[in-house]
Design an enzyme around this catalytic site. Structure first.
Site, PDB file in Angstrom:
ATOM      1  N   PRO A  10       0.855  -1.196   0.000  1.00  0.00           N
ATOM      2  CG  PRO A  10       0.062  -0.994   2.187  1.00  0.00           C
ATOM      3  CD  PRO A  10       0.819  -1.918   1.278  1.00  0.00           C
ATOM      4  CB  CYS A  93       2.213   5.383   7.869  1.00  0.00           C
ATOM      5  SG  CYS A  93       2.372   6.952   6.999  1.00  0.00           S
ATOM      6  CG  HIS A 164       9.262  -1.112   6.085  1.00  0.00           C
ATOM      7  ND1 HIS A 164       8.784  -0.062   5.339  1.00  0.00           N
ATOM      8  CD2 HIS A 164      10.604  -1.104   5.901  1.00  0.00           C
ATOM      9  CE1 HIS A 164       9.795   0.555   4.744  1.00  0.00           C
ATOM     10  NE2 HIS A 164      10.908  -0.060   5.082  1.00  0.00           N
ATOM     11  N   GLY A 206      12.877  -2.231   0.833  1.00  0.00           N
ATOM     12  CA  GLY A 206      14.120  -2.236   0.077  1.00  0.00           C
ATOM     13  C   GLY A 206      14.307  -3.387  -0.883  1.00  0.00           C
TER      14      GLY A 206
END
Length: 329
Positions: A10, A93, A164, A206
């Site tokens: 997203p 986020c 992440h 990454g």
């Protein structure tokens, strides 16, 4: 069966409904995600505008931003009613707006609250509920912070964790810097998977190629590509064959655009401007002779009033004039 072997992340301002239709024409198997939508926007806003999507997008997940368990439950139920295949909670986020709203990465500091949100959503919907997070924030020890969050949300019923593999620094780094400056720690995500063998763990951050994705799949259940999939969408043409052993919907980008034309025409008939769709095509022919002419033609003509699908066809022809073969190779 819930599978996240490969997914497209997203991404705010990028993975809108037009982008997702484009991506779906390159891979049947990738799981697609909406941009993050706040619970307040969903509960009080124009739901059709925010949540509407094309049936071709399945499997597609709705990513929520929020922290109030009651609001999360309501928004999740609305998402399920719209037909989404999964509800994902954003705990990663790092933007200031997100922090001020008490959602996103700052929730890494409140694992109990995140767990209550997951529990509320699980009680409200029948579809899977997942969490996307970082390995930690600011001065947290990732060895402790990630384990605590993971244990709490899994105990609450979380169906999968998308991690992440970077910290988020909420103090001192911009959202853009947070995508690159904190060092990647893939091994930390591998250790999480080893500690929770029965929980689907998807790695993000990454990852620049399908070869890298294959390496990660030796340690975790799934791989999520973000910017690499958006900026170089041609990579998606190989996902189904490389990662699933199946044929792709189309083998060349020119065929993808031919298949995209009817969708574009339907959207134009509803008042959507061509540029709102073609802005996602900038990287389609990256590295191919004629790519610059393709981009320039879309940039100069796609924004004009009344621009139609022939603008795209003419832009593609500028590449085809130079390269006759498939670019999938």
């Amino acid at each position: 069966m819930l599978t996240h072997r490969f997914s497209v992340a997203p991404m705010m301002d990028w993975t809108d409904r037009h982008c997702r239709v484009f991506h779906r024409l390159m891979t049947r198997r990738a799981r697609l995600y909406t941009e993050m939508l706040t619970t307040g926007a969903i509960i009080h806003g124009d739901r059709q505008r925010l949540l509407g999507f094309d049936p071709s997008e399945h499997p597609v997940a709705l990513q929520l931003g929020g922290s109030d368990p009651g609001d999360l439950a309501i928004a999740a139920r609305i998402g399920e009613d719209f037909g989404y295949d999964e509800i994902n909670l954003n705990v990663g986020c790092p933007s200031d707006r997100v922090k001020d709203g008490r959602f996103g990465a700052c929730l890494m500091a409140e694992p109990g609250l995140v767990a209550r949100g997951v529990d509320a959503m699980k009680r409200a919907v029948r579809i899977p509920v997942t969490v996307k997070c970082r390995i930690g924030i600011d001065d947290q020890d990732p060895e402790v912070a990630l384990d605590v969050l993971a244990r709490d949300v899994v105990a609450a019923g979380c169906d999968a964790l998308i991690v992440h593999a970077r910290k988020a620094w909420l103090n001192g780094l911009s959202p853009k810097e947070n995508r690159d400056i904190p060092p990647l720690d893939y091994d930390r995500v591998y250790r999480l998977k080893a500690a929770m063998p029965d929980v689907p763990v998807i790695i993000n951050g990454g990852i620049a190629s399908l070869d890298e994705a294959k390496q990660h799949l030796g340690h975790v259940d799934g791989v999520m590509l973000g910017r690499a999939a958006y900026h170089d969408p041609w990579r998606l043409l190989a996902v189904d064959s490389e990662l699933f052993g199946e044929s792709a919907p189309h083998t060349a980008m020119k065929h993808v655009f031919e298949a995209m034309a009817p969708y574009i025409e339907r959207q134009l008939a509803q008042g959507v401007r061509l540029h709102s769709i073609t802005r996602h095509f900038v990287g389609a022919f990256h590295g191919v002779p004629g790519a610059r002419a393709f981009r320039r033609h879309l940039a100069e003509n796609g924004v004009k009033p009344g621009a139609g699908v022939n603008v795209l066809r003419d832009a593609v022809a500028l590449v085809e004039d130079r390269v006759a073969a498939s670019i999938a190779a």
